[in-house]
Every structure is written in structure tokens, then in C-alpha cells.
Design an enzyme around this catalytic site. Structure first.
Site: not given
Length: 235
Positions: A158, A156
Site C-alpha cells: 500500500d 499487498d
């Protein structure tokens, strides 16, 4: 942290956080003290990249709470180091416009970050994060700071967004939708956290308009109705 060392100081010596370092800052360390019962991967990970991330935990005078990361997602270790062991510190916002290693920019997390960077470089006042101080954290921030390959195809992106002033729910919803659009194009998740006076609050949670939001602070998580309320400034 899934594993945490015992504090190297007495509980009655615990103070608040040292304002010189904030959660998610990356610290380059001169050395890493040996910890009783530390996981076997810790030494190798530190040799690969002598960095640690500042975590949300109280510390006694002369210490800072840190988190170490290994190669695997499950390899996380929380502990404390002496301030004298810190060589340099890098805040997430200092990484906002840094480029990845050659050949790594095609990874989805870096592609999503590049989309945010293009907004800023273009001077677009309607850019996703226009007007905010922000930067990447997690594996993306770690790789940009250390130059050690850490991001994978499934990583991901972040983000930490500084939010010292109150963010309306409408603005939060708009920001969340814009970030989700970028995430969908990259084929990953973009997880953003607001850094508020009460601590770290997930953008998605604040945008949801719930009666209370979880604020993560060094003293522990707490449910708050307003992360910007004066009562929570030193919480």
C-alpha cells in the site's frame, strides 16, 4: 475499521482534524487507555508494538483518531487517544527508503518496495514516483516503523502519494501502469492512494476517468468531480 469505540467526548465538541497529524501517520504511544468493549486482542497487540495509525475521523480538542491492528487481517479497531499519549510520529514518506528486518526483504511487498527505492537511489528522472512525495502504508509501513513482523507472503504493498497539485488523468494512467508492472513482477497488488485537498483518492479510480471519484476525508467519504477544486480544500 471493522470495530470502533464510542468517542470519549461529546458529539458537539467534535472539531476538524489536528493538522499536526495526517491520515496514515504512525504514532508511537506512551500508553493505551482502556476502552469499554474493546476486542480481546487489543492489549496483546499493543504490547507487541505500541503503535497506532492516524485514521480519517474527527476528534475533539486534545484527541486524535487512531486505528489499532492485530496479527490477523480481521483485527482492526478504531478509537481515540489523548495527544499527551503520543511519543513520536512517523509519516509514510519517512519510511520510503527504510529497509526491512534482515531476512524479510524477499517478501513480495518488500521486493516491490525495493524496486521503487532503486528508482529513487539511481536518480532516474523517469522513475515510477519521480517528483512525488510518497511512502508505504498498511502492513509494510507498519513493519518498517515498528520492526514487528507484520508483512506476509500475500500482503499487498500500500502506498500513499502526496498530490497537493492536480494530477492529470494521463499522468495517473502512466503512474498506475508503472506500478502495476512492478506489482506483476513481485506477484502482488500495489494499491496507491493519492492524498488530495479533498481527501484520499484511489489512484486507480482517478486514472479510470470516471465522472466522480470517492474522496475519503475525516468528515466521511464523498463523491467529487475534482479532488483539487477550491470548493473542496477544506471539505
Amino acid at each position: 475499521m471493522q470495530v470502533c469505540a464510542a468517542p470519549p467526548f461529546a458529539a458537539d465538541h467534535v472539531l476538524s482534524c489536528d493538522a499536526r497529524w495526517q491520515a496514515h501517520d504512525l504514532l508511537r504511544l506512551h500508553r493505551l487507555p482502556q476502552f469499554d468493549g474493546e476486542p480481546s486482542w487489543v492489549r496483546g497487540a499493543f504490547e507487541r508494538a505500541p503503535y497506532a495509525v492516524v485514521r480519517r475521523a474527527l476528534a475533539a480538542d486534545g484527541f486524535v483518531a487512531i486505528g489499532l491492528r492485530g496479527v490477523e487481517r480481521s483485527q482492526r479497531y478504531g478509537t481515540w487517544v489523548y495527544l499527551d499519549d503520543i511519543e513520536t510520529a512517523v509519516a509514510p514518506e519517512a519510511l520510503a527508503h527504510r529497509a526491512p528486518l534482515a531476512g524479510r526483504n524477499a517478501l513480495p511487498a518488500f521486493a516491490a518496495l525495493a524496486a521503487l527505492q532503486r528508482d529513487a537511489v539511481g536518480g532516474d528522472t523517469a522513475g515510477v514516483l519521480a517528483g512525488f512525495v510518497w511512502g508505504p502504508t498498511g502492513s509494510t509501513g507498519f513493519e518498517l516503523a515498528t520492526q514487528a513482523p507484520t508483512v506476509t507472503l500475500s500482503s499487498d504493498l500500500d502506498l500513499l502519494i502526496r498530490a497537493p497539485e492536480k494530477l492529470s488523468h494521463d499522468t495517473a494512467i502512466q503512474l498506475l501502469n508503472q506500478l502495476q508492472t512492478i506489482a506483476q513482477r513481485a506477484g502482488i497488488r500495489v494499491d496507491a492512494q493519492l492524498e488530495t485537498p479533498a481527501g484520499g483518492v484511489a489512484l486507480a479510480e482517478w486514472a479510470a476517468g470516471k465522472a466522480r471519484a470517492m474522496a475519503r476525508h475525516a468528515r466521511g467519504p464523498q463523491l467529487v468531480t475534482d479532488p483539487w477544486a477550491p470548493a473542496h480544500v477544506d471539505a
